[in-house]
Enzyme design. Structure first.
Site, PDB file in Angstrom:
ATOM      1  N   ASN A  11      70.119  -4.341 -28.434  1.00 28.10           N
ATOM      2  CA  ASN A  11      70.729  -5.042 -27.305  1.00 28.10           C
ATOM      3  C   ASN A  11      71.380  -6.304 -27.877  1.00 28.10           C
ATOM      4  OD1 ASN A  11      71.356  -6.440 -25.006  1.00 28.10           O
ATOM      5  ND2 ASN A  11      69.232  -6.757 -24.330  1.00 28.10           N
ATOM      6  N   TRP A  12      72.692  -6.242 -28.053  1.00 31.18           N
ATOM      7  CA  TRP A  12      73.376  -7.356 -28.720  1.00 31.18           C
ATOM      8  C   TRP A  12      73.623  -8.544 -27.788  1.00 31.18           C
ATOM      9  CZ3 TRP A  12      77.710  -4.549 -32.079  1.00 31.18           C
ATOM     10  CH2 TRP A  12      77.080  -3.743 -33.040  1.00 31.18           C
ATOM     11  N   LYS A  13      73.337  -8.356 -26.504  1.00 34.22           N
ATOM     12  CA  LYS A  13      73.477  -9.448 -25.520  1.00 34.22           C
ATOM     13  C   LYS A  13      74.880 -10.055 -25.611  1.00 34.22           C
ATOM     14  CE  LYS A  13      68.511  -9.978 -25.526  1.00 34.22           C
ATOM     15  NZ  LYS A  13      67.340 -10.820 -25.302  1.00 34.22           N
ATOM     16  N   HIS A  97      67.696  -5.649 -17.006  1.00 34.64           N
ATOM     17  CA  HIS A  97      67.122  -6.518 -18.046  1.00 34.64           C
ATOM     18  C   HIS A  97      66.657  -7.824 -17.394  1.00 34.64           C
ATOM     19  CE1 HIS A  97      66.767  -9.154 -21.501  1.00 34.64           C
ATOM     20  NE2 HIS A  97      66.658  -8.064 -22.230  1.00 34.64           N
ATOM     21  N   GLU A  99      66.985 -10.780 -18.233  1.00 36.83           N
ATOM     22  CA  GLU A  99      68.005 -11.842 -18.205  1.00 36.83           C
ATOM     23  C   GLU A  99      68.973 -11.634 -17.045  1.00 36.83           C
ATOM     24  OE1 GLU A  99      69.065 -11.468 -22.344  1.00 36.83           O
ATOM     25  OE2 GLU A  99      67.093 -12.299 -22.857  1.00 36.83           O
ATOM     26  N   GLU A 167      59.397  -4.671 -21.273  1.00 34.55           N
ATOM     27  CA  GLU A 167      59.682  -5.929 -21.981  1.00 34.55           C
ATOM     28  C   GLU A 167      58.972  -7.084 -21.279  1.00 34.55           C
ATOM     29  OE1 GLU A 167      63.610  -5.572 -24.362  1.00 34.55           O
ATOM     30  OE2 GLU A 167      64.088  -6.228 -22.334  1.00 34.55           O
ATOM     31  N   GLY A 173      62.644 -12.917 -27.163  1.00 33.43           N
ATOM     32  CA  GLY A 173      63.273 -14.013 -27.906  1.00 33.43           C
ATOM     33  C   GLY A 173      62.325 -15.131 -28.288  1.00 33.43           C
ATOM     34  N   SER A 213      60.670  -9.332 -29.036  1.00 33.60           N
ATOM     35  CA  SER A 213      60.319  -9.798 -30.387  1.00 33.60           C
ATOM     36  C   SER A 213      59.839  -8.680 -31.302  1.00 33.60           C
ATOM     37  CB  SER A 213      59.295 -10.946 -30.328  1.00 33.60           C
ATOM     38  OG  SER A 213      59.856 -12.044 -29.630  1.00 33.60           O
ATOM     39  N   GLY A 234      66.437  -7.112 -29.463  1.00 31.92           N
ATOM     40  CA  GLY A 234      67.461  -8.135 -29.266  1.00 31.92           C
ATOM     41  C   GLY A 234      67.817  -8.785 -30.588  1.00 31.92           C
TER      42      GLY A 234
HETATM   43  P1  PGA Z   1      64.304  -9.845 -28.526  1.00 33.14           P
HETATM   44  O1  PGA Z   1      65.028  -9.283 -27.197  1.00 33.14           O
HETATM   45  O2  PGA Z   1      64.101  -8.670 -29.444  1.00 33.14           O
HETATM   46  O3  PGA Z   1      65.247 -10.869 -29.086  1.00 33.14           O
HETATM   47  O4  PGA Z   1      63.001 -10.433 -28.090  1.00 33.14           O
HETATM   48  C1  PGA Z   1      64.675  -8.056 -26.637  1.00 33.14           C
HETATM   49  C2  PGA Z   1      65.475  -7.829 -25.379  1.00 33.14           C
HETATM   50  O5  PGA Z   1      65.717  -8.785 -24.637  1.00 33.14           O
HETATM   51  O6  PGA Z   1      65.904  -6.700 -25.102  1.00 33.14           O
END
Ligand code: PGA
Length: 251
Positions: A11-13, A97, A99, A167, A173, A213, A234
């Site tokens: 997931n490159w966000k 997600h 976010e 998640e 993150g 993470s 991520g």
């Molecule tokens: P992260 O993000 O690996 O940076 O914790 C995962 C995600 O939000 O899909």
């Protein structure tokens, strides 16, 4: 190790301009071993979908997006339809997600409508669920996740059109993760929920990914658990060597 084909999804966000996204994709396809056991997916931002699809070429790497609108088309300024994503080469779309739930106030009902739209366009939906730190401390993780699963996945789910990503919000993150056994217990509860609603073959076939993470140094431990069918990655998906190390850990 899971009995299902693992899925390792990046997931490159909101990262990478088109040239950087293409270069990252080139490095991933170059490093992907032909006999990798896992399905491997990258989900760039919308403007990088077409260049990344070009860089994927004949590689087994799959393309996905990070959101779509619930409607097929029309007056929705700034939005993108599932059919547009399929048209750009996407096979998967991440929906709900945390976010997006936080930044855009998406409810489970909103997510369910997007999932249905994704299926209509022939996309596989990666439906994200997970508890906040407060919910975990209250002991309500299982209940919160069950409610999200129940209300974010509409009728019609199959093992082919749906992937669940568990998640924990507090792990995204942050460098913090639940123990593998805690994550595994939530995965099992998710699968029980799918079994009640959709029956054995959907529950047994649907991949439930862990996200939050996941890194090269902890991936093998998570992916060794029979309930954990892959990862939604991520930060570590933005560096080809780290992402490829996680793909290798999936076998
Ligand atoms: P992260 O993000 O690996 O940076 O914790 C995962 C995600 O939000 O899909």
């Amino acid at each position: 190790m899971s009995q299902r084909t693992p899925l390792i999804a990046g997931n490159w966000k909101m990262n990478n301009l088109a040239a950087d996204a293409g270069a990252l994709c080139d490095a991933i396809t170059a490093g992907l071993s032909a006999d990798t056991h896992a399905d491997v997916l990258v989900c760039p931002t919308f403007t990088a979908l077409v260049p990344v699809q070009a860089s994927i070429g004949n590689s087994p790497l799959k393309l996905g997006a990070q959101d779509c609108h619930a409607n097929e088309k029309g007056a929705h300024t700034g939005d993108i339809s599932a059919a547009m994503l399929a048209d750009a080469g996407c096979v998967y779309v991440i929906l709900g997600h945390s976010e997006r739930r936080t930044d855009h106030g998406e409810s489970d009902t909103d997510v369910a409508a997007k999932v249905a739209a994704a299926w209509d366009a022939g996309l596989k939906a990666i439906v994200c669920v997970g508890e906040t730190e407060t919910e975990r401390n209250n002991g309500s993780t299982t209940e919160v996740v069950a409610r999200q699963i129940e209300n974010s996945i509409p009728a019609g789910a199959t093992a082919e059109n749906t992937v669940v990503a568990y998640e924990p919000v507090w792990a995204i993150g942050t460098g913090r993760t639940p123990s593998v056994s805690d994550a595994s217990a939530v995965h099992a509860a998710i699968r029980d929920n799918l079994r009640r609603r959709f029956g054995d073959s959907v529950a047994d076939g649907t991949r439930v990914l862990y996200g939050g993470s996941m890194k090269p140094d902890n991936a093998a431990e998570f992916l060794a658990d029979p309930e954990i069918d892959g990862g939604l990655i991520g930060g570590a998906s933005l560096k080809a060597p780290d992402f490829l190390a996680i793909v290798d850990a999936a076998g």
